[in-house]
Design a protein around this motif. Structure first.
Motif, short mmCIF file in Angstrom:
data_model
loop_
_atom_site.label_atom_id
_atom_site.label_comp_id
_atom_site.label_asym_id
_atom_site.label_seq_id
_atom_site.Cartn_x
_atom_site.Cartn_y
_atom_site.Cartn_z
N ASN A 128 0.83 -1.21 0.00
CA ASN A 128 0.00 0.00 0.00
C ASN A 128 0.86 1.24 0.00
OD1 ASN A 128 -2.36 -1.30 0.13
ND2 ASN A 128 -2.65 -1.04 2.36
N LYS A 129 0.40 2.24 -0.73
CA LYS A 129 1.12 3.51 -0.67
C LYS A 129 0.36 4.45 0.25
CE LYS A 129 3.97 4.24 -4.64
NZ LYS A 129 4.32 5.13 -5.70
N PRO A 130 1.07 5.33 0.95
CA PRO A 130 0.35 6.29 1.78
C PRO A 130 -0.48 7.24 0.91
CG PRO A 130 2.72 6.34 2.23
CD PRO A 130 2.52 5.49 1.02
N LYS A 131 -1.48 7.87 1.53
CA LYS A 131 -2.25 8.89 0.81
C LYS A 131 -1.37 10.12 0.59
CE LYS A 131 -6.76 7.83 2.73
NZ LYS A 131 -7.67 8.21 3.80
N ASN A 132 -1.73 10.92 -0.40
CA ASN A 132 -1.01 12.17 -0.63
C ASN A 132 -0.97 12.97 0.66
OD1 ASN A 132 -0.85 11.52 -3.33
ND2 ASN A 132 -2.83 12.48 -3.79
N HIS A 133 0.16 13.57 0.98
CA HIS A 133 0.20 14.37 2.21
C HIS A 133 1.44 15.27 2.27
CE1 HIS A 133 2.79 10.95 3.39
NE2 HIS A 133 3.35 11.78 4.24
N ILE A 134 1.43 16.15 3.28
CA ILE A 134 2.62 16.97 3.57
C ILE A 134 3.17 16.54 4.93
CG2 ILE A 134 3.52 19.31 3.97
CD1 ILE A 134 1.35 20.43 2.24
N LEU A 135 4.48 16.34 4.98
CA LEU A 135 5.14 16.09 6.26
C LEU A 135 5.69 17.43 6.75
CD1 LEU A 135 6.39 14.17 8.41
CD2 LEU A 135 8.32 13.84 6.85
N VAL A 136 5.10 17.92 7.84
CA VAL A 136 5.47 19.24 8.36
C VAL A 136 6.43 19.02 9.52
CG1 VAL A 136 4.57 21.36 9.38
CG2 VAL A 136 3.15 20.04 7.79
N ILE A 137 7.67 19.48 9.37
CA ILE A 137 8.65 19.21 10.43
C ILE A 137 8.93 20.48 11.23
CG2 ILE A 137 10.96 18.35 10.97
CD1 ILE A 137 10.97 16.85 8.35
N PHE A 138 8.55 20.46 12.51
CA PHE A 138 8.90 21.57 13.42
C PHE A 138 10.31 21.30 13.92
CE2 PHE A 138 4.95 23.91 14.12
CZ PHE A 138 4.01 23.04 13.57
N LEU B 35 7.26 16.73 15.58
CA LEU B 35 7.87 17.66 16.55
C LEU B 35 9.33 17.27 16.80
CD1 LEU B 35 5.04 18.19 19.20
CD2 LEU B 35 5.32 19.19 16.94
N ALA B 36 10.20 17.77 15.94
CA ALA B 36 11.65 17.52 16.12
C ALA B 36 12.23 18.71 16.88
CB ALA B 36 12.31 17.35 14.76
N GLY C 163 17.32 21.62 12.80
CA GLY C 163 18.11 20.84 13.78
C GLY C 163 18.73 19.58 13.18
N ASP C 164 19.48 18.95 14.08
CA ASP C 164 20.25 17.76 13.72
C ASP C 164 19.41 16.55 13.33
OD1 ASP C 164 22.95 17.98 13.70
OD2 ASP C 164 23.19 16.44 15.26
N LEU C 165 18.30 16.37 14.04
CA LEU C 165 17.47 15.19 13.79
C LEU C 165 16.94 15.20 12.35
CD1 LEU C 165 16.07 12.69 15.09
CD2 LEU C 165 14.13 14.17 15.58
N THR C 166 16.50 16.38 11.92
CA THR C 166 15.96 16.50 10.57
C THR C 166 17.05 16.20 9.54
OG1 THR C 166 14.56 18.24 11.43
CG2 THR C 166 14.73 18.09 9.03
N TYR C 167 18.23 16.75 9.80
CA TYR C 167 19.35 16.64 8.87
C TYR C 167 19.90 15.21 8.78
CZ TYR C 167 24.17 17.59 7.29
OH TYR C 167 25.37 17.58 6.64
N ARG D 108 -1.90 13.99 11.70
CA ARG D 108 -1.21 13.13 12.67
C ARG D 108 -0.07 13.91 13.30
NH1 ARG D 108 -1.51 8.53 8.09
NH2 ARG D 108 -3.74 8.22 8.31
N LEU D 109 0.24 13.53 14.53
CA LEU D 109 1.25 14.27 15.28
C LEU D 109 2.31 13.28 15.76
CD1 LEU D 109 1.79 17.06 16.75
CD2 LEU D 109 0.64 16.03 18.72
N ILE D 110 3.57 13.49 15.35
CA ILE D 110 4.64 12.60 15.84
C ILE D 110 5.44 13.33 16.91
CG2 ILE D 110 6.61 11.16 15.22
CD1 ILE D 110 5.64 10.92 12.45
N VAL D 111 5.58 12.67 18.05
CA VAL D 111 6.32 13.27 19.17
C VAL D 111 7.52 12.40 19.47
CG1 VAL D 111 6.09 14.21 21.50
CG2 VAL D 111 4.06 13.88 20.11
N GLU D 112 8.66 13.05 19.65
CA GLU D 112 9.90 12.33 19.99
C GLU D 112 10.02 12.19 21.50
OE1 GLU D 112 13.00 11.25 18.87
OE2 GLU D 112 12.38 11.20 16.78
N LYS D 113 10.72 11.17 21.99
CA LYS D 113 10.99 11.12 23.43
C LYS D 113 11.89 12.28 23.83
CE LYS D 113 14.93 8.42 24.78
NZ LYS D 113 16.03 9.15 24.31
#
Ligand code: BG6
Length: 509
Positions: A2-12, A121-122, A16-20, A149-154
């Protein structure tokens, strides 16, 4: 697939280093395998002023250094870079979210992403309550049009109280089903393989209980120190950084009951049940059941290495633990009175994460003229990293006269699977979130249960100054006293080597 639905990944926190290092390279790997939807974009956010072009140039460097797929096909790379955008604003300021919303909706229109947004949330944890509240105030958590959807890091909180507060605040603005609490250990292929080893093989499950298992050992050692993360680590320590999340999770996967289905609810229910069954460690027992240590300066392979207190950002009188070893019990029918020994630390001899299931010895030692065999009970070593694989130790007859037995190794190494691509943890987890599958993400109640278990340890450490922080020389296996946690005669920790099947005489560290 399955492919995900069309979307935007918004990175806060996109500067920073995690994104890079992790996020963008992982999404590039998905792009390389054509796993992204037709209409897709990444919108990086942060206070740092960057043009789209500058953001793309920076991310290109990160991709070249950290993506698993080769980047020499410029068409594939450029096609991906064209999907990256950047918008600069002060994510703390409620007033600026209106402008952000307009920008996001415009980008959505131009990309055809149907108002499906994943917010990652990076950022520092201090933003975990602020950003979701501001998003919700702008109605950006509302799923009437498209998923949100909201992704939270530890870290998900600092202790039970703050974890509850964080959960409450997140749940005030988003539904539990929209929240993805990421633990990169769950994204590791070998951690997922624990479920397959246990539940796809008929031979282990009947033995997987207190009748046949003597004890379980979980080690996650690192050969590096805190590096440039001293400031963060000082307020965290090994218990918060590794035990409360990664190590308890591994214990949860070893101990859980077979789930009814491989889906988010069933698996997460079973993990939560294990956490709820952890026998509380009373404050007065902390000194007996938990050992904490801190690395001190030493020489490794002839080179001087700093002690923890000399690291940048660390208090010269710090009592923060860089090592924890503990004995715990899971009070349920399957595990009653089976000790689980868990251990983690920085600046240990090698980087290894492994789980060792120690089976009980045979009830009658037929071949135990030599007392060694008594010690050599069967062991199943599940190696998470490095040299990922499985090792089973069992007794074989030594050829020749008589009946002398000796433990030998039967081992499987992932590296033997030629041509198999093992995705990075972030790649796997991001794809799951894009597909709306939260199986490999933590659920709020389980996170709270894990904090509830470790909280009394923090209290004891804080209030009882007689509980020592043991110094251990960098490059050693931690404080000697961690051996005393294992009170049974003839049993010690396994001292693992880099190579799964090496132990005893030959060991590459
Ligand atoms: C992180 C911790 O969660 O896990 C780090 O914050 C630690 O301190 C890291 O180094 C270990 O992860 P891995 O995948 O290298 O075992």
């Amino acid at each position: 697939m399955n492919k995900p639905k069309n979307h935007i990944l918004v990175i806060f926190g996109a500067s920073g280093d995690l994104t890079y290092r992790k996020l963008v390279p992982a999404v590039f790997d998905l792009h390389h395998q054509k796993l992204l939807p037709k209409h897709f974009a990444i919108l990086g956010l942060g206070r740092t002023q960057l043009e789209n072009k500058e953001f793309r140039t920076k991310m290109e460097k990160g991709i070249k250094e950290f993506a698993l797929h080769k980047t020499d096909n410029t068409e594939i790379l450029n096609d991906f870079l064209d999907k990256l955008f950047y918008y600069s604003f002060d994510t703390k300021s409620a007033a600026e979210y209106k402008g952000f919303k307009e920008h996001l909706l415009q980008l959505d229109q131009s990309c055809g992403t149907e108002q499906n947004f994943i917010y990652y949330l990076a950022t520092p944890p201090s933003m975990y309550e602020i950003i979701p509240a501001h998003l919700s105030a702008q109605d950006l958590g509302n799923e009437n049009h498209g998923f949100k959807r909201l992704i939270v890091e530890k870290p998900f909180g600092y202790d039970l109280k703050t974890a509850k507060k964080l959960n409450k605040s997140l749940l005030h603005n988003f539904e539990e089903e929209q929240i993805y609490r990421i633990d990169h250990y769950l994204g590791k292929e070998t951690v997922q393989n624990l479920l397959v080893t246990r539940f796809a093989n008929g031979i282990f499950e009947p033995l997987w209980n207190r009748n046949y298992i003597h004890h379980v050992e979980i080690t996650s050692s690192e050969s590096i120190g805190v590096g440039n993360r001293g400031g963060y680590y000082e307020g965290s320590g090994a218990m918060r950084d590794m035990v409360q999340n990664h190590l308890l999770l591994l214990a949860g996967l070893v101990a859980m009951e077979p789930p009814a289905l491989i889906d988010s609810t069933s698996i997460r229910n079973e993990i939560a049940k294990v956490f709820h069954s952890l026998r509380p460690i009373k404050e007065e027992d902390v000194a007996k059941q938990v050992v904490r240590g801190q690395y001190i300066a030493s020489k490794i392979k002839g080179k001087d290495v700093k002690g923890y207190r000399d690291e940048t950002g660390v208090d010269p009188n710090s009592r923060t633990e860089t090592f924890v070893a503990m004995k715990l019990f899971i009070d349920n029918w399957r595990w009653a009175d089976v000790p689980f020994y868990i251990r983690t630390g920085k600046m240990l001899p090698t980087r290894v994460t492994e789980i060792v299931i120690h089976f009980k010895a045979t009830p009658h030692h037929l071949f135990a003229k030599d007392e060694n065999i008594v010690k050599q009970h069967n062991q199943l070593v599940i190696r998470i990293q490095p040299d990922e694989g499985l090792l089973l130790k069992f007794g074989m007859k030594v050829p020749g006269a008589g009946f002398k037995a000796q433990n030998v190794n039967m081992d499987f190494h992932y590296s033997e699977l030629a041509e198999t691509y093992v995705p990075s943890a972030y790649e796997r987890l991001l794809l799951d979130c894009m597909l709306g599958d939260s199986t490999l993400y933590h659920r709020g109640d389980a996170v709270e249960a894990a904090w509830k278990f470790v909280d009394p340890i923090f209290n004891a450490w804080e209030h009882d100054s007689s509980i020592k922080v043991h110094g251990y020389p960098a490059g050693s296996w931690g404080p000697d006293v961690s051996d005393d946690l294992i009170t049974e005669k003839d049993i010690t920790w396994r001292y693992p080597c880099k190579n799964l099947s090496d132990d005893g005489n030959y060991c590459e560290l």
